[in-house]
Design a protein around this motif. Sequence first.
Motif, mmCIF file in Angstrom:
data_model
loop_
_atom_site.group_PDB
_atom_site.id
_atom_site.type_symbol
_atom_site.label_atom_id
_atom_site.label_comp_id
_atom_site.label_asym_id
_atom_site.label_seq_id
_atom_site.Cartn_x
_atom_site.Cartn_y
_atom_site.Cartn_z
ATOM 1 N N LEU A 1 0.835 -1.204 0.000
ATOM 2 C CA LEU A 1 0.000 0.000 0.000
ATOM 3 C C LEU A 1 0.871 1.256 0.000
ATOM 4 C CD1 LEU A 1 -2.757 -0.981 2.602
ATOM 5 C CD2 LEU A 1 -3.084 -0.686 0.139
ATOM 6 N N GLU A 2 1.910 1.249 0.816
ATOM 7 C CA GLU A 2 2.805 2.407 0.892
ATOM 8 C C GLU A 2 3.500 2.660 -0.437
ATOM 9 O OE1 GLU A 2 3.987 2.118 5.655
ATOM 10 O OE2 GLU A 2 5.266 1.200 4.122
ATOM 11 N N GLY B 1 0.576 6.931 -3.686
ATOM 12 C CA GLY B 1 0.277 8.041 -4.588
ATOM 13 C C GLY B 1 -0.789 7.714 -5.612
ATOM 14 N N GLU B 2 -1.014 6.434 -5.848
ATOM 15 C CA GLU B 2 -2.044 5.995 -6.795
ATOM 16 C C GLU B 2 -3.325 5.582 -6.075
ATOM 17 O OE1 GLU B 2 -0.385 2.816 -9.188
ATOM 18 O OE2 GLU B 2 1.623 3.582 -8.776
ATOM 19 N N HIS B 3 -3.372 5.785 -4.765
ATOM 20 C CA HIS B 3 -4.522 5.357 -3.956
ATOM 21 C C HIS B 3 -4.784 3.866 -4.153
ATOM 22 C CE1 HIS B 3 -4.940 9.513 -3.133
ATOM 23 N NE2 HIS B 3 -5.620 9.846 -4.205
ATOM 24 N N ALA B 4 -3.779 3.082 -3.790
ATOM 25 C CA ALA B 4 -3.875 1.631 -3.968
ATOM 26 C C ALA B 4 -5.026 1.017 -3.184
ATOM 27 C CB ALA B 4 -2.555 0.977 -3.548
ATOM 28 N N TYR C 1 -2.694 11.385 4.745
ATOM 29 C CA TYR C 1 -2.112 10.046 4.845
ATOM 30 C C TYR C 1 -1.327 9.646 3.596
ATOM 31 C CZ TYR C 1 -4.930 9.407 9.054
ATOM 32 O OH TYR C 1 -5.465 9.542 10.310
ATOM 33 N N CYS C 2 -1.955 9.742 2.437
ATOM 34 C CA CYS C 2 -1.318 9.248 1.211
ATOM 35 C C CYS C 2 0.015 9.935 0.880
ATOM 36 C CB CYS C 2 -2.276 9.371 0.028
ATOM 37 S SG CYS C 2 -3.819 8.449 0.239
ATOM 38 N N PRO C 3 0.119 11.267 0.968
ATOM 39 C CA PRO C 3 1.377 11.909 0.562
ATOM 40 C C PRO C 3 2.586 11.449 1.370
ATOM 41 C CG PRO C 3 -0.368 13.542 0.791
ATOM 42 C CD PRO C 3 -0.885 12.268 1.377
ATOM 43 N N GLU C 4 2.364 11.132 2.634
ATOM 44 C CA GLU C 4 3.470 10.708 3.501
ATOM 45 C C GLU C 4 3.498 9.195 3.697
ATOM 46 O OE1 GLU C 4 3.418 12.963 7.099
ATOM 47 O OE2 GLU C 4 3.105 14.862 6.050
ATOM 48 N N ARG C 5 2.699 8.502 2.904
ATOM 49 C CA ARG C 5 2.660 7.033 2.934
ATOM 50 C C ARG C 5 2.431 6.505 4.359
ATOM 51 N NH1 ARG C 5 4.492 5.689 -2.143
ATOM 52 N NH2 ARG C 5 5.817 7.244 -3.149
ATOM 53 N N ARG C 6 1.450 7.104 5.018
ATOM 54 C CA ARG C 6 1.145 6.720 6.405
ATOM 55 C C ARG C 6 0.097 5.610 6.448
ATOM 56 N NH1 ARG C 6 -0.947 11.881 9.064
ATOM 57 N NH2 ARG C 6 -1.118 10.483 10.864
ATOM 58 N N CYS C 7 0.262 4.621 5.602
ATOM 59 C CA CYS C 7 -0.742 3.556 5.486
ATOM 60 C C CYS C 7 -0.884 2.754 6.779
ATOM 61 C CB CYS C 7 -0.392 2.633 4.322
ATOM 62 S SG CYS C 7 -0.245 3.500 2.735
ATOM 63 N N ALA C 8 0.205 2.600 7.517
ATOM 64 C CA ALA C 8 0.147 1.828 8.760
ATOM 65 C C ALA C 8 -0.676 2.543 9.826
ATOM 66 C CB ALA C 8 1.560 1.563 9.276
ATOM 67 N N GLU C 9 -0.783 3.879 9.722
ATOM 68 C CA GLU C 9 -1.572 4.661 10.680
ATOM 69 C C GLU C 9 -2.968 4.962 10.161
ATOM 70 O OE1 GLU C 9 0.721 8.199 11.900
ATOM 71 O OE2 GLU C 9 2.369 7.286 10.775
ATOM 72 N N CYS C 10 -3.159 4.814 8.875
ATOM 73 C CA CYS C 10 -4.410 5.199 8.214
ATOM 74 C C CYS C 10 -5.543 4.236 8.580
ATOM 75 C CB CYS C 10 -4.183 5.200 6.704
ATOM 76 S SG CYS C 10 -5.682 5.400 5.731
ATOM 77 N N ILE D 1 -7.512 -2.737 5.992
ATOM 78 C CA ILE D 1 -7.081 -3.705 4.976
ATOM 79 C C ILE D 1 -6.183 -4.765 5.606
ATOM 80 C CG2 ILE D 1 -5.680 -3.984 2.890
ATOM 81 C CD1 ILE D 1 -6.700 -1.219 1.998
ATOM 82 N N ALA D 2 -5.232 -4.320 6.423
ATOM 83 C CA ALA D 2 -4.330 -5.276 7.076
ATOM 84 C C ALA D 2 -5.102 -6.205 8.010
ATOM 85 C CB ALA D 2 -3.247 -4.524 7.840
#
Length: 324
Positions: A19-20, A24-27, A301-310, A316-317
């Motif tokens: 995801l990270e 930028g592509e909103h995976a 969230y997306c710009p800083e790739r904060r997927c683990a906090e999002c 998803i995880a």
Amino acid sequence: MAEAKGANTEQRSRTIERLEARAGEHACGGFLAALDDLQRTELFTTLIFDRLQRKMRTVEALRREAADNWNQTFYLLYFRTLGDRRNQEAYLELARRVPYRVVLRERRVPHAIEAMLFGASGLLDLYRNDEYTLNLRRNFEHLAAKYDIRPMKAAVWELAEIRPANHPVLRLAQAAEFFAQDEFVMDRTMACRSEEDVRRLFGIEAADYWRTHFVPAAESDSRPKRIGAFKANIIGINLVVVLQFAYGSFMANERLRDSALSLLERLPAEDNRYMRDWAAAGVRPRNAFESQALLQLATEYCPERRCAECPVGRRIAKSIPEMQ
């Protein structure tokens, strides 16, 4: 058992990494698009509260600046919301130089608010004069002396490549008419419950002179210079909803907080580059509640790739089944 849990943890970590890598592509778009209404609303509600809490910090800072005066807080937030992002600070500075208490005192005097806003903005210095703007200048000289208003430098305004309908000159003309209409604009803002309420209150038309002008002393085709539906809805999202939620929180008024959230659901989704990016990823917001949630993802969230906090990344995880 321990090995299974370890494998599960590793799989979730790899999911977050994927995801990270494509944040930028909103995976996560495919996951969001596949959610049912209840799951989608649950996630978006978390994001909306996240976003409103951030915006409330701005309101709180303005309220402190306004010495706990909610009418002045509303006035400052109105100007902050009125124009384009590049001129946000210039609009705020203007609202500080011409405070709401002064506007109220001169509200019934024809063109007095307009004279103060234009004179204090410094924008009239950029254009040649005609009879209308000369009168504004003369009125401003009197009012500036009366209230000790110091004009800004015109150079603080960013005017390059700005659309005529969003030009600060036109926005200030509309603001002058808005605050001249009555002294209970904040009360009426708190009472907005629908898109129609918002448009009726904020869809104001500038004075007659501006029907044939976008800027001073340069005539154009005659047409009403009214704040349109698109801009009124933006004001609804960024001013009405935010202020209702903030004031409701301050007053411990849950009904007003709920009204703010309901209004978001009744306002149309924004149409901007962020929403177009989400549409390309398979997610189309149905209203402003959803578009604001997606905007929170796209900007925080997306710009800083904060997927683990999002909230979405975590969901998803978490959706990866436990291995026995």
